[in-house]
Design an enzyme around this catalytic site. Structure first.
Site, PDB file in Angstrom:
ATOM      1  N   CYS A 139       0.828  -1.207   0.000  1.00  0.00           N
ATOM      2  CA  CYS A 139       0.000   0.000   0.000  1.00  0.00           C
ATOM      3  C   CYS A 139       0.865   1.262   0.000  1.00  0.00           C
ATOM      4  CB  CYS A 139      -0.935  -0.013   1.216  1.00  0.00           C
ATOM      5  SG  CYS A 139      -1.961   1.461   1.296  1.00  0.00           S
ATOM      6  N   CYS A 142      -0.518   4.124   2.163  1.00  0.00           N
ATOM      7  CA  CYS A 142      -0.324   3.960   3.609  1.00  0.00           C
ATOM      8  C   CYS A 142       1.137   4.151   4.002  1.00  0.00           C
ATOM      9  CB  CYS A 142      -0.749   2.562   4.069  1.00  0.00           C
ATOM     10  SG  CYS A 142      -2.179   1.890   3.247  1.00  0.00           S
ATOM     11  N   ASP A 143       2.062   3.627   3.199  1.00  0.00           N
ATOM     12  CA  ASP A 143       3.453   3.509   3.665  1.00  0.00           C
ATOM     13  C   ASP A 143       4.457   4.363   2.905  1.00  0.00           C
ATOM     14  OD1 ASP A 143       2.587   1.631   5.504  1.00  0.00           O
ATOM     15  OD2 ASP A 143       2.818  -0.032   4.094  1.00  0.00           O
TER      16      ASP A 143
END
Ligand code: NAP
Length: 319
Positions: A139, A142-143
């Site tokens: 992701c 997200c990261d």
């Protein structure tokens, strides 16, 4: 019987709160059916992993979470209930009354719409599991921000790999896409954007056979050149894996018909082989997996389910 074991009766239970489930909830509740969406986490599905959505008609360059929240709000406005963080333990779908057992209680309904979506496929190489969350990610939204000025590897050649690889250049100093063939399958517009980006390079005809690290972080990947049949280590700080999607259908094995890839088979009305059970979105065999097609599937599934429930009701009234 404890409170959470009490049966809660609905007309329609929707399993999954991504764009397919939310659209189904909107249509079902707007059709005056007592409807609940049972969602594993929070509504939005894969939309929550997408920062910039540019191909949902009418919603130019909105974030995925913003579209998800707008969908959720609209669905709630028509009276659909949504249960978040709901873990489903078993489903019984074969009889006229369907039973869905969850950690939040038992739900029954005459119609069920399966909209559980899909999740990113694993590469299944050594080091992947060990370094998941320590440099291995599925992701970018997200990261990505954890990799400022770092060198990243992206694995895959579809829309996700090329689009998310481009997104990661907002943070990383360099992104190398490793693809097993000599051309991408990603849409041309997505490819063109990546090829124009000076931070992106591509290594073709190559697989990632191992992810290595120092115990705490990823430090390199082992690449295999499939043409020269040579292996070499490639230094990197993180690996983003985008090698396709697997449908979330484990709960429904041997309960509805699936294809060899475990995707639920439906007809054009989203009907499965079980009366009163429908599937919508990425969870079914479909040639296009986008938020807009998932929403379209969900609205159709709910509309067909409404007709099914009306017929059942008429049958009871005639008796
Ligand atoms: P995908 O289209 O199935 O592509 C998967 C990629 O991973 C392919 O290039 C495939 O290689 C490669 N691959 C598969 N297994 C591999 C392995 N074991 N090792 C190395 N490479 C492997 O998956 P996706 O990109 O996640 O997209 C999924 C769906 O979502 C698609 O329908 C896509 O169109 C849609 N999507 C759309 C957008 C958008 O419209 N903006 C964005 C993201 C996703 P081969 O090419 O050799 O098969």
């Amino acid at each position: 019987m404890t409170n959470s074991n009490k049966q809660k009766e609905y007309d329609i239970v929707i399993i999954g709160g991504g764009p397919a489930g939310l659209a189904a909830g909107l249509y079902a509740a707007r059709g005056n059916m007592k409807t609940v969406i049972l969602e594993k986490l929070i509504p939005g599905g894969q939309l929550n992993n997408t920062l910039d959505v540019e191909n949902y008609p009418g919603m130019d360059h909105m974030t995925g979470p913003a579209i998800a929240q707008a969908m959720e709000k609209q669905t709630l406005r028509f009276g659909c209930e949504i249960v978040n963080n709901c873990d489903i333990t078993n489903v019984e779908l074969s009889k006229e009354t369907k039973v869905i057992e969850t950690d939040k209680g038992i739900y029954t309904a005459k119609a069920v719409i399966i909209a559980t979506g899909s999740e990113y496929r694993k590469l299944n190489v050594s080091g992947e599991k060990e370094y998941s969350g320590k440099g291995v990610s599925y992701c970018a939204v997200c990261d990505g921000a954890f990799f400022k000025e770092k060198e990243l590897v992206v694995v895959g050649g579809g829309d996700s790999a090329v689009e998310e690889g481009t997104f990661l250049t907002k943070f990383a100093s360099k992104v190398t896409i490793i693809h097993r063939r000599d051309k991408f399958r990603a849409e041309k517009i997505i490819q063109d954007r990546a090829f124009r980006n000076p931070k992106i390079s591509v290594i073709w005809n190559t697989t990632v056979n191992e992810i290595k690290g120092n115990g705490g972080n990823v430090t390199s990947v082992k690449l295999q050149d499939l043409i020269k049949n040579e292996e070499k280590d490639f230094i990197c700080d993180g690996v983003f894996i985008y090698v396709g999607l697997d449908p979330n259908t484990q709960l429904f094995k041997n309960k509805v018909k699936m294809d060899e890839g475990s995707k639920i088979i439906t007809n054009e009305k989203m009907e499965t082989n079980v009366p009163g059970v429908y599937a919508a979105g990425d969870v079914r065999e479909t040639p296009l997996k986008q938020a807009v097609t998932a929403a379209s599937d969900g609205s159709l599934a709910a509309t067909i389910a409404l007709g099914y429930l009306e017929k059942l009701h008429d049958k009871v009234a005639v008796k």
